[in-house]
Enzyme design. Structure first.
Site, PDB file in Angstrom:
ATOM      1  N   ASP A  30       0.858  -1.188   0.000  1.00 39.42           N
ATOM      2  CA  ASP A  30       0.000   0.000   0.000  1.00 39.42           C
ATOM      3  C   ASP A  30       0.897   1.243   0.000  1.00 39.42           C
ATOM      4  O   ASP A  30       1.894   1.315   0.732  1.00 39.42           O
ATOM      5  CB  ASP A  30      -0.913   0.004   1.225  1.00 39.42           C
ATOM      6  CG  ASP A  30      -2.054   0.993   1.087  1.00 39.42           C
ATOM      7  OD1 ASP A  30      -3.212   0.547   0.966  1.00 39.42           O
ATOM      8  OD2 ASP A  30      -1.789   2.217   1.090  1.00 39.42           O
ATOM      9  N   HIS A  98     -12.067  -1.267  -7.081  1.00 41.04           N
ATOM     10  CA  HIS A  98     -11.588  -2.549  -7.606  1.00 41.04           C
ATOM     11  C   HIS A  98     -11.354  -3.389  -6.347  1.00 41.04           C
ATOM     12  O   HIS A  98     -10.557  -2.975  -5.484  1.00 41.04           O
ATOM     13  CB  HIS A  98     -10.299  -2.334  -8.414  1.00 41.04           C
ATOM     14  CG  HIS A  98      -9.694  -3.578  -9.010  1.00 41.04           C
ATOM     15  ND1 HIS A  98      -9.366  -3.678 -10.360  1.00 41.04           N
ATOM     16  CD2 HIS A  98      -9.333  -4.749  -8.455  1.00 41.04           C
ATOM     17  CE1 HIS A  98      -8.835  -4.868 -10.596  1.00 41.04           C
ATOM     18  NE2 HIS A  98      -8.797  -5.541  -9.447  1.00 41.04           N
ATOM     19  N   HIS A 100     -10.325  -5.216  -3.258  1.00 34.90           N
ATOM     20  CA  HIS A 100      -8.996  -5.386  -2.667  1.00 34.90           C
ATOM     21  C   HIS A 100      -9.126  -5.737  -1.199  1.00 34.90           C
ATOM     22  O   HIS A 100     -10.042  -5.298  -0.515  1.00 34.90           O
ATOM     23  CB  HIS A 100      -8.121  -4.145  -2.851  1.00 34.90           C
ATOM     24  CG  HIS A 100      -8.760  -2.865  -2.398  1.00 34.90           C
ATOM     25  ND1 HIS A 100      -9.711  -2.209  -3.137  1.00 34.90           N
ATOM     26  CD2 HIS A 100      -8.580  -2.125  -1.278  1.00 34.90           C
ATOM     27  CE1 HIS A 100     -10.093  -1.124  -2.492  1.00 34.90           C
ATOM     28  NE2 HIS A 100      -9.427  -1.049  -1.356  1.00 34.90           N
TER      29      HIS A 100
HETATM   30  P1  AMP Z   1      -9.711   1.661   0.188  1.00 34.27           P
HETATM   31  O1  AMP Z   1      -9.725   2.986   0.876  1.00 34.27           O
HETATM   32  O2  AMP Z   1     -10.150   0.512   1.031  1.00 34.27           O
HETATM   33  O3  AMP Z   1     -10.425   1.710  -1.162  1.00 34.27           O
HETATM   34  O4  AMP Z   1      -8.181   1.337  -0.091  1.00 34.27           O
HETATM   35  C1  AMP Z   1      -7.466   1.851  -1.149  1.00 34.27           C
HETATM   36  C2  AMP Z   1      -6.013   1.769  -0.768  1.00 34.27           C
HETATM   37  O5  AMP Z   1      -5.242   1.906  -1.941  1.00 34.27           O
HETATM   38  C3  AMP Z   1      -5.549   2.860   0.195  1.00 34.27           C
HETATM   39  O6  AMP Z   1      -5.036   2.270   1.392  1.00 34.27           O
HETATM   40  C4  AMP Z   1      -4.459   3.597  -0.591  1.00 34.27           C
HETATM   41  O7  AMP Z   1      -3.379   3.998   0.214  1.00 34.27           O
HETATM   42  C5  AMP Z   1      -4.047   2.552  -1.608  1.00 34.27           C
HETATM   43  N1  AMP Z   1      -3.481   3.086  -2.833  1.00 34.27           N
HETATM   44  C6  AMP Z   1      -3.950   4.106  -3.585  1.00 34.27           C
HETATM   45  N2  AMP Z   1      -3.169   4.285  -4.664  1.00 34.27           N
HETATM   46  C7  AMP Z   1      -2.186   3.350  -4.602  1.00 34.27           C
HETATM   47  C8  AMP Z   1      -1.064   3.022  -5.418  1.00 34.27           C
HETATM   48  N3  AMP Z   1      -0.793   3.700  -6.540  1.00 34.27           N
HETATM   49  N4  AMP Z   1      -0.257   2.012  -5.035  1.00 34.27           N
HETATM   50  C9  AMP Z   1      -0.517   1.328  -3.891  1.00 34.27           C
HETATM   51  N5  AMP Z   1      -1.568   1.577  -3.087  1.00 34.27           N
HETATM   52  C10 AMP Z   1      -2.385   2.582  -3.429  1.00 34.27           C
HETATM   53 ZN    ZN Z   2      -9.978  -2.445 -11.920  1.00 36.74          ZN
END
Ligand code: AMP
Ligand code: ZN
Length: 114
Positions: A30, A98, A100
């Site tokens: 992350d 997406h 996760h």
């Molecule tokens: P959520 O808030 O559950 O949708 O989680 C999305 C997560 O994606 C957050 O913890 C962000 O820090 C992470 N995130 C956003 N952009 C990126 C990126 N380019 N690479 C890795 N993690 C990311």
């Molecule tokens: Zn996607």
């Protein structure tokens, strides 16, 4: 899906720090870690969130839990413990549409919820 951040990470258009990859899933760090270990496991297939899962997608979600078991062991947090979080839609604070699974560990985590 064209405009999806995590699909772009899957395709390599946006860089990530990969922790694990197989034909169906990707695990990467992350970008904004909330614990000493904070990685995300995603299906390579675009699924917006758990509400959008089809019956066929259930297999990949099961597979993801096998990946979680494997990577937490490799990351050295399987014995000490870790938390799995998946946010769905606005009230949960989902920011990337997406599917996760956050894996958080490497410290004693606060008791969450609400
Ligand atoms: P959520 O808030 O559950 O949708 O989680 C999305 C997560 O994606 C957050 O913890 C962000 O820090 C992470 N995130 C956003 N952009 C990126 C990126 N380019 N690479 C890795 N993690 C990311
Ligand atoms: Zn996607």
């Amino acid at each position: 899906m064209e405009d999806c951040l995590f699909c772009k990470i899957v395709s390599g258009e946006i860089p990530s720090t990969k922790v694990y990859e197989d034909e169906k899933t990707l695990c990467f760090k992350d970008i904004n870690p909330e614990a000493p270990v904070h990685v995300l496991v995603i299906p390579k297939k675009h699924i917006s969130n758990i509400n959008e899962l089809s019956k066929d997608d259930e297999e990949i979600i099961g597979h993801i839990f096998g990946v979680i078991k494997k990577v937490t062991k490799e990351l050295g947090i399987s014995e000490s413990g870790y938390r799995i979080v998946s946010n769905c839609n606005e009230d949960a604070g989902q920011t990337v549409p997406h599917v996760h699974f956050h894996i958080l560990g490497g410290k004693k985590l606060q008791v969450p919820m609400g």
